[in-house]
Design a protein around this motif. Structure first.
Motif, short mmCIF file in Angstrom:
data_model
loop_
_atom_site.label_atom_id
_atom_site.label_comp_id
_atom_site.label_asym_id
_atom_site.label_seq_id
_atom_site.Cartn_x
_atom_site.Cartn_y
_atom_site.Cartn_z
N UNK A 1 0.83 -1.20 0.00
CA UNK A 1 0.00 0.00 0.00
C UNK A 1 0.87 1.25 0.00
N UNK A 2 0.40 2.25 -0.73
CA UNK A 2 1.05 3.56 -0.76
C UNK A 2 0.19 4.56 0.00
N UNK A 3 0.84 5.56 0.60
CA UNK A 3 0.13 6.57 1.39
C UNK A 3 0.01 7.87 0.59
N UNK A 4 -1.18 8.45 0.59
CA UNK A 4 -1.38 9.76 -0.03
C UNK A 4 -0.74 10.83 0.86
N UNK A 5 0.15 11.67 0.27
CA UNK A 5 0.75 12.70 1.09
C UNK A 5 0.52 14.11 0.55
N UNK A 6 -0.01 14.24 -0.67
CA UNK A 6 -0.29 15.59 -1.18
C UNK A 6 -1.22 15.49 -2.39
N UNK A 7 -1.97 16.56 -2.60
CA UNK A 7 -2.86 16.68 -3.76
C UNK A 7 -2.73 18.10 -4.31
N UNK A 8 -2.50 18.22 -5.63
CA UNK A 8 -2.52 19.51 -6.29
C UNK A 8 -3.86 19.68 -6.98
N UNK B 1 -5.54 28.34 -11.67
CA UNK B 1 -4.76 28.61 -10.47
C UNK B 1 -4.59 27.33 -9.67
N UNK B 2 -3.32 27.00 -9.38
CA UNK B 2 -3.00 25.77 -8.64
C UNK B 2 -2.87 26.06 -7.14
N UNK B 3 -3.42 25.17 -6.34
CA UNK B 3 -3.25 25.16 -4.89
C UNK B 3 -2.93 23.72 -4.49
N UNK B 4 -2.61 23.51 -3.23
CA UNK B 4 -2.29 22.14 -2.83
C UNK B 4 -2.77 21.83 -1.42
N UNK B 5 -3.02 20.55 -1.21
CA UNK B 5 -3.34 19.99 0.11
C UNK B 5 -2.20 19.04 0.49
N UNK B 6 -1.79 19.09 1.76
CA UNK B 6 -0.70 18.24 2.22
C UNK B 6 -1.11 17.52 3.50
N UNK B 7 -0.88 16.23 3.54
CA UNK B 7 -1.11 15.42 4.75
C UNK B 7 0.19 15.45 5.55
N UNK B 8 0.14 16.08 6.75
CA UNK B 8 1.38 16.34 7.47
C UNK B 8 1.57 15.47 8.71
N UNK B 9 0.60 14.64 9.07
CA UNK B 9 0.73 13.84 10.28
C UNK B 9 -0.10 12.57 10.21
N UNK B 10 -0.06 11.76 11.27
CA UNK B 10 -0.72 10.46 11.24
C UNK B 10 -2.23 10.51 11.46
N UNK B 11 -2.75 11.59 12.07
CA UNK B 11 -4.18 11.66 12.35
C UNK B 11 -4.97 11.94 11.08
N UNK B 12 -6.23 11.49 11.08
CA UNK B 12 -7.09 11.70 9.91
C UNK B 12 -7.25 13.18 9.59
#
Length: 810
Positions: A712-719, A725-736
């Protein structure tokens, strides 16, 4: 999702009869106001379909069991831990009313470990790391003072998030049932001049007046911020000066009878208490330096940072005033409104009116950066922040203090959002592509700018100036001989491919096998574009489903587990999107996508031989040799029905969702026989899988009893992209809920000669939506989704996944 203001709240006052006997008295519930009004028109309100807090489905309850609550009362009661205590608190409406009128700066007694301690309210609100609708319980954050300092439980932080700042063990968070307001009474006879001071005097108090008030044994001084009506009489909100210990005071709510204008006291005392220049600001600030849009700092209870949104004169407020929008979303007093009139717009509790002379330019962006923020810099070397020491990704516990806020992240400039969002996503909180920063390369200038001017400052300071990114763009423009690299917008995958492939020569993280008849081809790439044929039935797809369908349609498999998997979604340019919403898969199960050369399988077999993963990592330089040795083995697959080792794959079953959500279907002998005994599947032709060395089928069951490992791979960012216009979301820790949102051009100061203000904000609501049941998520109206969640689900363009295990080999 309806707003919390459109709900009617209730508390359940008695245990409901069967069949709802499991519901306890004291629970809080609600019903949508429009729904209730519609039922009321039909005289159908004897039984109400309410939603209990923490639940998503309706429960029918008799109206006689429900007592209506105001929203504020519901929030206060939700902070009370037990249902029994909640019902007891309900019987004291006066305490509820007093708690509703408390504000930051009020002096209170707070109960802690059986003792009543004295302090000042510094925070009022939820202790959840995310905002929610319906809201969660409201707690009071109290800073202990005087002899009670150090008798508390924290420093204003709760679960790694700081709500206010105070000395160690001097902060307490408590529900309203453990809070009692302190109303100061004079401890000595009133001064003769005090008796003449009342709301009916010829010289009434007004905002901006310097005053003296009498609380304990001494007189205190400050400035009137507001005069409020209170059940116990008129109260004056005062911003206090330094206390006897020389420490800065805060806001206090004092009875009007205990307050006197300083001008009514002797002149010497008044002059001695003049603090119009602000504490610790080092003299008068030249107001010509500060204009609307300036980044400033102001010493209040703590050192506060903000943006000047308005400058002018307030009625009854002496001197030139600045209206600030503060970075700290809980440090202000208003939303840009003063005495009912709006002077500027900002979120609640982010606005603050202060004397202009008490402000000074934000020293975080002073010196060489000052010219840069006016948008006139052409000197590449003088304007760039450089960090020589290598800095690891920002830790989960440091994100709140180092990264969240305005003027955080990477500053956008001249169509750079595609590069800003890509760099922030890849490097802020992940190290999966850090090998890019240290590879031997002939393009040392580009690599040095990327490492020392962008990645290290981002991780250490939480901010990168636009000039640092512009320097990188100029170097890429020289390398590519492309005259528009510093001016035009590009695609993020184009930028990342250029950096990884042609500049820094990273080994391709993605190796694919394609089957064309009896010929198998292997190809390597840096990202994967998902292509979809129109022969599918997906309506609200997940990334998992899209990847599987794309691999199936193009006869592709993964040759090995990638350390980093970059996926771009099916769309045509910036306008056409094949799907209006895509559900990000927080985990990507690629077990069924693996073919020859599965390196993770090699590790699995090494571990079976007693070789630890740590020692395998030490052999990372032999990666190519390991791949060569095991290229003729096939990764073990799991039967989609029983979970045991599979030995057959059926391509015709891919689109059949009758027995599995996954696209690729692998079966053991027994399950395959059962599945293909159905008349609709009798014509299928399953293919035989080659077992890896060390596995064998038992004669009785036709399968190895061991369960193969899942990859399994973990999602860590979404553009995301919306209207170019580009923005991004980043998963920065273990909590949901550990998600942040980044926009390099969230705000702007000035026009052509101005500058962009980047912003990073916490967006825990994203985690809530990602873990909703799919059916509930499908019913969410995008424009009604909370916070910035709509942009993630509707504008997702590039998804970045990582393998924590395989990143050891890069």
């Amino acid at each position: 999702m309806a707003s919390a203001d459109n709900k009617i709240y209730f508390i359940i006052t008695a245990k409901p009869p069967s069949p709802n006997g499991y519901i306890k008295a004291g629970e809080i519930c609600f019903i949508d106001k429009q729904r209730f009004n519609a039922m009321q028109k039909n005289n159908d309100t004897d039984v109400l379909p309410v939603v209990r807090m923490g639940k998503v489905t309706d429960t029918l309850l008799d109206k006689v069991l429900l007592q209506p609550l105001s929203r504020r009362s519901a929030e206060l009661l939700m902070a009370v831990e037990s249902n029994e205590d909640r019902l007891l608190a309900l019987n004291d409406p006066e305490a509820l009313e007093k708690a509703s009128n408390l504000s930051a700066g009020c002096q209170v007694h707070v109960e802690y470990k059986g003792q009543w301690l004295t302090g000042v309210i510094r925070y009022i609100g939820s202790l959840k790391s995310y905002s929610s609708d319906p809201p969660t319980g409201v707690f009071f954050g109290v800073e202990l003072q005087g002899e009670d300092k150090g008798k508390g439980q924290n420093d204003g932080s709760f679960h790694y998030k700081t709500y206010f700042i105070c000395p160690k063990n001097s902060g307490i968070f408590a529900p309203f049932t453990r809070i009692k307001p302190v109303y100061h009474k004079p401890s000595a006879p009133l001064l003769p001049t005090q008796s003449s001071l009342s709301i009916t005097t010829t010289e009434p108090l007004k905002a901006g007046d310097r005053v003296t008030f009498f609380g304990d044994k001494n007189a205190h001084h400050g400035m009137v911020m507001d005069i409020k009506d209170h059940p116990d009489g008129k109260m004056v909100l005062i911003s206090t000066d330094k206390d006897e210990e020389g420490k800065r005071g805060g806001e206090m709510l004092i009875p009007l009878d205990c307050v006197i204008k300083e001008e009514l006291l002797n002149k010497d005392e008044t002059e001695k208490m003049d603090t119009s220049q602000g504490a610790g600001m080092g003299g008068v600030t030249d107001s010509d330096e500060i204009t609307v849009g300036s980044l400033v700092q102001f010493l209040g209870k703590t050192l506060l940072y903000g943006i000047v949104r308005w400058i002018g004169y307030l009625p009854d407020f002496p001197g030139m005033t600045a209206g600030l929008e503060l970075e700290d979303s809980s440090a202000g007093l208003n939303d840009g409104t003063y005495k009912g009139k709006r002077y500027f717009n900002c979120p609640p509790y982010c606005g603050l009116f202060v004397k202009l002379s008490s402000c000074r330019p934000d020293d975080r962006f002073s010196g060489v950066k000052k010219k840069l923020f006016n948008g006139n810099s052409d000197n590449d070397e003088a304007m760039v922040s450089e960090e020589q020491d290598n800095v690891p990704p920002i830790r989960t516990e440091d994100v709140s203090n180092r990264l969240i806020g305005k003027m955080k992240g990477i500053q956008g400039h001249c169509n750079s959002c595609y590069m800003d969002s890509a760099l922030f996503s890849v490097f802020s909180c992940s190290s999966v592509l850090d090998s890019l920063l240290f590879k031997t390369t002939e393009y040392e200038t580009i690599q040095s700018i990327l490492l020392k001017n962008i990645v290290n400052p981002l991780r250490k300071q939480g901010f990168v100036s636009e000039q640092s990114v512009m320097n990188l763009r100029k170097q890429l423009q020289k390398r590519e001989h492309c005259p528009t690299y510093t001016t035009d917008e590009k695609d993020p995958e184009e930028f990342l491919s250029l950096i990884m492939q042609e500049i820094l020569f990273l080994d391709p993280p993605l190796i694919l096998c394609s089957q064309s008849g009896s010929i198998q081809k292997v190809q390597s790439c840096y990202y994967y574009q998902i292509f979809m044929d129109y022969n599918h039935h997906l309506v609200l797809p997940t990334v998992q489903q899209l990847l599987e369908h794309s691999f199936y349609s193009n006869s592709l498999k993964l040759a090995e587990v990638p350390s980093c998997l970059i996926l771009t979604m099916p769309r045509s340019g910036k306008s056409f999107k094949m799907f209006p919403k895509i559900i990000p898969s927080t985990e990507l199960d690629i077990t069924g996508l693996l073919a020859d050369g599965n390196l993770s399988l090699n590790l699995y077999k090494y571990e079976c031989l007693g070789v630890s993963l740590f020692h395998c990592a030490l052999l990372s330089h032999l990666r190519c040799l390991l791949l060569y040795i095991f290229t003729c083995t096939l990764g073990p697959q799991q039967c989609v029905l029983c979970g045991q080792l599979a030995n057959q794959e059926c391509a015709e079953c891919f689109r059949d969702a009758a027995f599995s959500d996954t696209g690729f279907k692998y079966f053991c002998v027994k399950c395959s026989a059962q599945v293909h005994s159905h008349q609709q599947r009798r014509c299928h032709k399953p293919s035989t899988l080659i077992l890896p060395q060390g596995f064998s089928y038992s004669q009785s069951s036709g399968s190895d009893r061991r369960t193969p490992p899942r990859e399994k791979l973990e999602l860590f960012a979404v553009l995301c992209i919306e209207t170019s216009h580009y923005v991004s979301f980043v998963k920065y820790g273990p909590q949901d809920t550990d998600w942040i949102f980044f926009d390099s051009m969230a705000d702007r100061v000035g026009e052509s000669d101005g500058y962009n203000i980047p912003e990073v904000r916490a967006c825990p609501e994203v985690g809530q939506y990602l873990h909703m049941p799919l059916a509930q998520l499908a019913n969410q109206v995008p424009r009604e989704m909370e916070g910035v969640a709509k942009r993630l689900f509707c504008d997702g363009y590039m998804y970045l996944y990582q393998s924590k295990t395989m990143s050891l080999y890069r």
